[in-house]
Write an enzyme that holds these catalytic residues in place. Structure first.
Site, PDB file in Angstrom:
ATOM      1  N   SER A 150       0.846  -1.191   0.000  1.00 30.01           N
ATOM      2  CA  SER A 150       0.000   0.000   0.000  1.00 30.01           C
ATOM      3  C   SER A 150       0.892   1.257   0.000  1.00 30.01           C
ATOM      4  O   SER A 150       1.666   1.446  -0.942  1.00 30.01           O
ATOM      5  CB  SER A 150      -0.951  -0.052   1.196  1.00 30.01           C
ATOM      6  OG  SER A 150      -1.999   0.862   1.045  1.00 30.01           O
ATOM      7  N   ASP A 226      -9.994  -5.642  -3.444  1.00 27.31           N
ATOM      8  CA  ASP A 226      -9.419  -4.615  -2.571  1.00 27.31           C
ATOM      9  C   ASP A 226     -10.295  -3.363  -2.616  1.00 27.31           C
ATOM     10  O   ASP A 226     -10.472  -2.756  -3.676  1.00 27.31           O
ATOM     11  CB  ASP A 226      -7.998  -4.303  -3.076  1.00 27.31           C
ATOM     12  CG  ASP A 226      -7.225  -3.381  -2.159  1.00 27.31           C
ATOM     13  OD1 ASP A 226      -7.824  -2.467  -1.563  1.00 27.31           O
ATOM     14  OD2 ASP A 226      -6.000  -3.587  -2.050  1.00 27.31           O
ATOM     15  N   HIS A 259      -7.335  -6.104   0.795  1.00 28.67           N
ATOM     16  CA  HIS A 259      -6.173  -5.284   1.146  1.00 28.67           C
ATOM     17  C   HIS A 259      -5.458  -5.786   2.405  1.00 28.67           C
ATOM     18  O   HIS A 259      -4.496  -5.162   2.863  1.00 28.67           O
ATOM     19  CB  HIS A 259      -6.642  -3.841   1.363  1.00 28.67           C
ATOM     20  CG  HIS A 259      -5.577  -2.802   1.198  1.00 28.67           C
ATOM     21  ND1 HIS A 259      -4.920  -2.580   0.017  1.00 28.67           N
ATOM     22  CD2 HIS A 259      -5.035  -1.906   2.075  1.00 28.67           C
ATOM     23  CE1 HIS A 259      -4.029  -1.607   0.162  1.00 28.67           C
ATOM     24  NE2 HIS A 259      -4.080  -1.185   1.400  1.00 28.67           N
TER      25      HIS A 259
END
Lengths: 280, 280
Positions: A150, A226, A259
């Site tokens: 991320s 995600d 995620h």
């Protein structure tokens, strides 16, 4: 300058160690975690740096990714730094938001007050951390790869692709691919670097790809489920940029993954094997 | 009666799912976590129950043990319940101590007020949880193994060894081997079961071993650097009891490992392979 050990656990025959040290680049005490495979008892081993995402410390990856089994098997150290400077005198988001300030250094060197005194994570990751690791651990820091998740995937891509002399390969999980064009990135870059968007270019992987003169092996995994994909991560922008720049990258959309660290755990061995092949 | 899904993540091709349900045995709402390997899409799979230690919930093992890779490879589901009843009306240690009350059910059926209304984790783990899992998940609950850590290792040994018709094999990491003779156990058993120590026998693995009429395959791992080994865990007492009762067990002292999840992560694949061999 030397780092001191503040915790140590045996893990898969190797050692999971936590260090604290005074860091000049970020002007505060920093903590980082290192997994040292058992082969490091007899020889210096190569290293993968892991950059974590928003809200994380050095510990999230260590406790949740399950990377040590593969790192032990492959004889690779893993170094996980914190995600921002820390301490009572380090300024934070005035409203305590999770996406800026503490836990959200975005791996840049801030140029704007009051952030520029401490928020210099780019220099910390690129230079100071490897120097401290090289002094403190049985690690050959000249054999290095970089990865992250991320915000940390953004850091791995921007730092790694811009410094091909320092890394053998680069990978990322669910990276923020175009921070100059998403809410997380625009907020952070405005505060850290100011309103002049030309200063942001070096911190947008899609722009770094265009400027790259030397190509590294790159692997990116992105979960199709995600929740941040469309608004914040924008993997398609990286696909377009790599195609436009003729920069070959392996970019995989993984069906059904989100995620979370369950996604990272599912593919971290694949990333470590990818890096091992390039570090050899 | 039915359990509802409150969270789900794809993981190693399978599914990591969290369920909530009304549990009659413990008279409250309970949450448990299940890893379902991809093979469960087409057929019912065997299951390993995992009982966690003091202070844990259903989530610690799920996020920290890295067990899903091996469970996917072996086609085994893992069911992780909470470590005690929960809720505003569930009494806790009056001083909020970590080693009794919430997060510390010790896998017994309490007989003493005010604990007996909710603290019936033995029945929950042995009967109600498998019934709910069998109703809710593609799991063949007749093919089951049981494992756990510390207080949960105690639970796995005492419940597993006393119910050889219900489990194919039993394993434990750093179990509390003789709770009738250590501070954690004496505190909990006094409160839950009263002062009459004869009622404690069924909750001391060393005593259960002596009473066992049928033997199961048993595997125990204990770290040599575990700070709780001498005072609380007392692995040697289990070695003596198994020898005295001629109950064959594999009990391994692992050099340098401590009480943490780094220890569990290092050997969980070995335990899953052990159970898979017995579930086949």
């Amino acid at each position: 300058m030397m780092a001191e050990i503040i915790a140590e656990n045996r893990c898969f025959g190797g050692r999971q160690v936590r260090f604290r040290h005074r860091a000049e680049s970020v002007n505060c005490e920093m903590v980082f975690s290192v997994f040292l495979p058992s082969s490091s008892r007899h020889q210096k081993v190569p290293v993968m740096y892991w950059l974590s995402g928003l809200t994380c410390t050095d510990e999230n990856f260590v406790t949740k990714a399950g990377a040590q089994a593969a790192a032990e098997a492959l004889g690779i150290a893993i170094v996980a730094p914190d995600t921002s400077p820390r301490g009572d005198d380090v300024p934070d988001d005035p409203e305590g938001a999770y996406d800026f300030g503490l836990g959200a250094g975005f791996y840049v060197n801030a140029t704007q007050a009051p952030w520029s005194t401490h928020y210099r994570m780019y220099d910390y990751v690129l230079d100071e951390l490897p120097a401290v690791v090289g002094e403190t651990c049985p690690v050959d820091v000249s054999r290095a790869a970089i990865s992250g998740h991320s915000m940390g995937g953004h850091g791995a891509l921007t730092i790694g692709l811009a410094n091909p002399d320092r890394y053998a390969s680069v990978s990322a999980f669910a990276p923020i691919c175009a921070p100059t064009e998403c809410p997380w990135g625009e907020k952070a870059l405005t505060h850290y670097l100011g309103d002049d968007r030309s200063a942001w270019q070096a911190h947008d992987a899609c722009e770094v790809v265009k400027a790259a003169k030397q190509h590294l092996p790159v692997l990116v995994d992105q979960g199709s489920a995600d929740d941040f994909l469309a608004e914040q991560l924008r993997t398609r922008r990286l696909m377009e940029a790599s195609e436009g720049a003729a920069y070959p990258m392996t970019i995989r959309l993984q069906a059904g993954y989100d995620h979370s660290y369950f996604f990272i755990a599912s593919f971290i061995e694949s990333h470590l094997r990818f890096h091992a092949g390039n570090l050899a």
